[in-house]
Write a protein that holds these residues in place. Structure first.
Motif, PDB file in Angstrom:
ATOM      1  N   LEU A  11       0.821  -1.174   0.298  1.00  0.00           N
ATOM      2  CA  LEU A  11       0.050   0.115  -0.180  1.00  0.00           C
ATOM      3  C   LEU A  11       1.013   1.322  -0.261  1.00  0.00           C
ATOM      4  N   GLY A  12       1.719   1.253   0.420  1.00  0.00           N
ATOM      5  CA  GLY A  12       3.009   1.927  -0.496  1.00  0.00           C
ATOM      6  C   GLY A  12       2.761   3.853   1.412  1.00  0.00           C
ATOM      7  N   TYR A  13       2.024   2.753   2.327  1.00  0.00           N
ATOM      8  CA  TYR A  13       2.213   3.815   3.966  1.00  0.00           C
ATOM      9  C   TYR A  13       3.788   4.358   3.947  1.00  0.00           C
ATOM     10  N   MET A  14       3.788   5.811   4.021  1.00  0.00           N
ATOM     11  CA  MET A  14       5.090   6.466   4.175  1.00  0.00           C
ATOM     12  C   MET A  14       5.111   6.013   6.042  1.00  0.00           C
ATOM     13  N   ARG A  15       4.401   5.782   6.604  1.00  0.00           N
ATOM     14  CA  ARG A  15       4.825   5.831   8.294  1.00  0.00           C
ATOM     15  C   ARG A  15       5.856   4.564   8.168  1.00  0.00           C
ATOM     16  N   LYS A  16       7.088   4.949   9.768  1.00  0.00           N
ATOM     17  CA  LYS A  16       7.248   3.991   9.640  1.00  0.00           C
ATOM     18  C   LYS A  16       6.635   3.241  11.345  1.00  0.00           C
ATOM     19  N   ILE A  17       6.058   2.347  11.143  1.00  0.00           N
ATOM     20  CA  ILE A  17       5.391   1.583  12.742  1.00  0.00           C
ATOM     21  C   ILE A  17       6.530   0.288  12.265  1.00  0.00           C
ATOM     22  N   LEU A  18       6.852   0.359  13.713  1.00  0.00           N
ATOM     23  CA  LEU A  18       7.084  -0.868  14.516  1.00  0.00           C
ATOM     24  C   LEU A  18       5.837  -1.230  15.066  1.00  0.00           C
ATOM     25  N   LEU A  64      13.016   1.107  23.321  1.00  0.00           N
ATOM     26  CA  LEU A  64      13.952   1.571  23.457  1.00  0.00           C
ATOM     27  C   LEU A  64      14.535   1.632  21.628  1.00  0.00           C
ATOM     28  N   GLN A  65      13.626  -0.346  20.950  1.00  0.00           N
ATOM     29  CA  GLN A  65      14.393  -0.681  20.225  1.00  0.00           C
ATOM     30  C   GLN A  65      13.025   0.594  18.961  1.00  0.00           C
ATOM     31  N   SER A  66      12.168   1.309  19.581  1.00  0.00           N
ATOM     32  CA  SER A  66      11.356   1.921  18.285  1.00  0.00           C
ATOM     33  C   SER A  66      11.944   2.952  18.422  1.00  0.00           C
ATOM     34  N   ILE A  67      13.470   3.533  19.049  1.00  0.00           N
ATOM     35  CA  ILE A  67      13.692   4.830  18.735  1.00  0.00           C
ATOM     36  C   ILE A  67      14.863   4.873  18.341  1.00  0.00           C
ATOM     37  N   THR A  68      15.737   3.473  18.599  1.00  0.00           N
ATOM     38  CA  THR A  68      17.295   3.106  17.805  1.00  0.00           C
ATOM     39  C   THR A  68      16.877   2.710  16.379  1.00  0.00           C
ATOM     40  N   GLY A  69      15.837   2.516  15.992  1.00  0.00           N
ATOM     41  CA  GLY A  69      15.338   1.820  14.906  1.00  0.00           C
ATOM     42  C   GLY A  69      14.888   2.947  13.649  1.00  0.00           C
ATOM     43  N   GLU A  70      14.319   4.947  14.734  1.00  0.00           N
ATOM     44  CA  GLU A  70      13.811   5.136  13.862  1.00  0.00           C
ATOM     45  C   GLU A  70      12.646   5.654  13.587  1.00  0.00           C
ATOM     46  N   TYR A  71      11.880   4.662  14.143  1.00  0.00           N
ATOM     47  CA  TYR A  71      10.497   4.194  13.978  1.00  0.00           C
ATOM     48  C   TYR A  71       9.841   5.938  14.189  1.00  0.00           C
ATOM     49  N   ASP A  72       8.682   6.135  13.407  1.00  0.00           N
ATOM     50  CA  ASP A  72       7.595   7.247  13.799  1.00  0.00           C
ATOM     51  C   ASP A  72       6.424   6.330  14.448  1.00  0.00           C
ATOM     52  N   TYR A  73       6.537   5.586  14.460  1.00  0.00           N
ATOM     53  CA  TYR A  73       5.218   4.959  15.977  1.00  0.00           C
ATOM     54  C   TYR A  73       5.946   3.518  16.781  1.00  0.00           C
ATOM     55  N   LEU A  74       5.106   3.220  17.399  1.00  0.00           N
ATOM     56  CA  LEU A  74       5.102   2.316  17.744  1.00  0.00           C
ATOM     57  C   LEU A  74       4.029   1.505  18.897  1.00  0.00           C
ATOM     58  N   PHE A  75       2.985   0.513  18.198  1.00  0.00           N
ATOM     59  CA  PHE A  75       2.265   0.115  18.490  1.00  0.00           C
ATOM     60  C   PHE A  75       2.334  -1.887  19.171  1.00  0.00           C
ATOM     61  N   PHE A  76       2.010  -1.324  20.864  1.00  0.00           N
ATOM     62  CA  PHE A  76       1.696  -1.657  21.670  1.00  0.00           C
ATOM     63  C   PHE A  76       0.637  -2.951  21.161  1.00  0.00           C
ATOM     64  N   ILE A  77       0.850  -4.156  21.199  1.00  0.00           N
ATOM     65  CA  ILE A  77       0.399  -5.584  20.860  1.00  0.00           C
ATOM     66  C   ILE A  77       0.323  -6.136  21.857  1.00  0.00           C
ATOM     67  N   ASP A  78      -0.415  -6.749  23.033  1.00  0.00           N
ATOM     68  CA  ASP A  78      -0.289  -8.190  23.717  1.00  0.00           C
ATOM     69  C   ASP A  78      -0.657  -9.335  23.118  1.00  0.00           C
ATOM     70  N   ALA A  79       0.094  -9.962  23.720  1.00  0.00           N
ATOM     71  CA  ALA A  79      -0.246 -11.549  23.637  1.00  0.00           C
ATOM     72  C   ALA A  79      -1.502 -11.924  23.491  1.00  0.00           C
ATOM     73  N   ASP A  80      -2.422 -11.788  23.977  1.00  0.00           N
ATOM     74  CA  ASP A  80      -3.504 -11.894  24.749  1.00  0.00           C
ATOM     75  C   ASP A  80      -5.131 -10.984  23.599  1.00  0.00           C
ATOM     76  N   MET A  81      -4.269  -9.891  23.018  1.00  0.00           N
ATOM     77  CA  MET A  81      -5.440  -9.771  21.868  1.00  0.00           C
ATOM     78  C   MET A  81      -6.012 -10.326  20.916  1.00  0.00           C
ATOM     79  N   CYS A  82      -6.484  -9.309  20.809  1.00  0.00           N
ATOM     80  CA  CYS A  82      -7.441  -9.447  18.941  1.00  0.00           C
ATOM     81  C   CYS A  82      -8.417  -8.307  18.985  1.00  0.00           C
ATOM     82  N   PHE A  83      -8.013  -7.912  17.340  1.00  0.00           N
ATOM     83  CA  PHE A  83      -9.513  -7.079  17.286  1.00  0.00           C
ATOM     84  C   PHE A  83      -8.697  -6.559  15.341  1.00  0.00           C
ATOM     85  N   SER A  84      -9.459  -5.981  14.852  1.00  0.00           N
ATOM     86  CA  SER A  84      -9.735  -5.738  13.540  1.00  0.00           C
ATOM     87  C   SER A  84      -8.562  -4.523  13.409  1.00  0.00           C
TER      88      SER A  84
END
Length: 202
Positions: A11-18, A64-84
């Motif tokens: 899709l070519g999104y410009m945001r860099k997301i972790l 810390l990795q989201s910063i050192t990897g120069e990401y725009d966003y960090l999206f936390f997902i826990d291992a017991d979550m479900c959503f669209s």
């Protein structure tokens, strides 16, 4: 620590997301499906899985990795979550420094992880009709939480810890308090369905 780069294209999104997946032991099948659907919608995102018994340490290292990897966003997902996957799309469209969703803790009766403060500074769960637009809260659970890394750089470390000087609180509430000390509001995106998987989906 395992990092799985996702091939560029799509899709070519410009945001860099972790995508930061936190787990103590294993990832639920429904959570794997959630992650797969997000990566299909955002094929340039990267996935970082951090496993270990100390969840606050897992979150700290992923942040810390989201910063050192120069990401725009960090999206936390826990291992017991479900959503669209549309949930992440709506969180990004809200364009807040820190924004997450309302979901229940894994016990009965259901209690929201979203917290407000009463006039005495005590944490309370919000009940009743939710606003239709994103609104400010005192704290949110970090199981579905989007953070701009530009905001993360303003927040003093540790970002995540269990408890503080006054009371014992979870690492996610601690993070929200650290954020507010740095002048960053916590926002909740209403009217989305988030499942927290236990013996059934709470």
């Amino acid at each position: 620590m395992l990092i799985f780069p996702i091939p560029q294209g799509g899709l070519g999104y410009m945001r860099k997301i972790l995508l930061g997946v936190i787990c103590a032991d294993y990832i639920r099948a429904k959570t794997v499906a959630t992650i797969a659907s997000i990566l299909k919608l955002y094929p340039t995102a990267d996935l970082l899985i951090k496993q270990g018994c100390y969840l606050h340490k897992n979150r700290e290292e992923v942040a810390l990795q989201s910063i050192t990897g120069e990401y725009d966003y960090l999206f936390f997902i826990d291992a017991d979550m479900c959503f669209s996957a549309e949930v992440l799309k709506r969180l990004l469209e809200a364009d807040k420094e820190i924004i997450g969703c309302n979901y229940n803790q894994r016990h009965l009766p259901p209690v929201s992880t979203m917290k407000l403060e009463d006039e005495n500074g005590n944490l309370i769960s919000r009940s009743g009709v939710m606003p239709k637009e994103p609104f400010r809260v005192h704290a949110l659970g970090a199981g579905c939480l989007l953070i701009k890394t530009s905001a993360l750089k303003k927040i003093p470390r540790p970002w995540f810890w269990y408890g503080d000087i006054i009371e014992q609180v979870g690492e996610d509430i601690f993070f929200c308090r650290q954020s507010k000390k740095a002048g960053i509001d916590i926002w909740c995106l209403p009217e989305v369905s988030i499942g927290h998987i236990g013996s059934y989906i709470y």
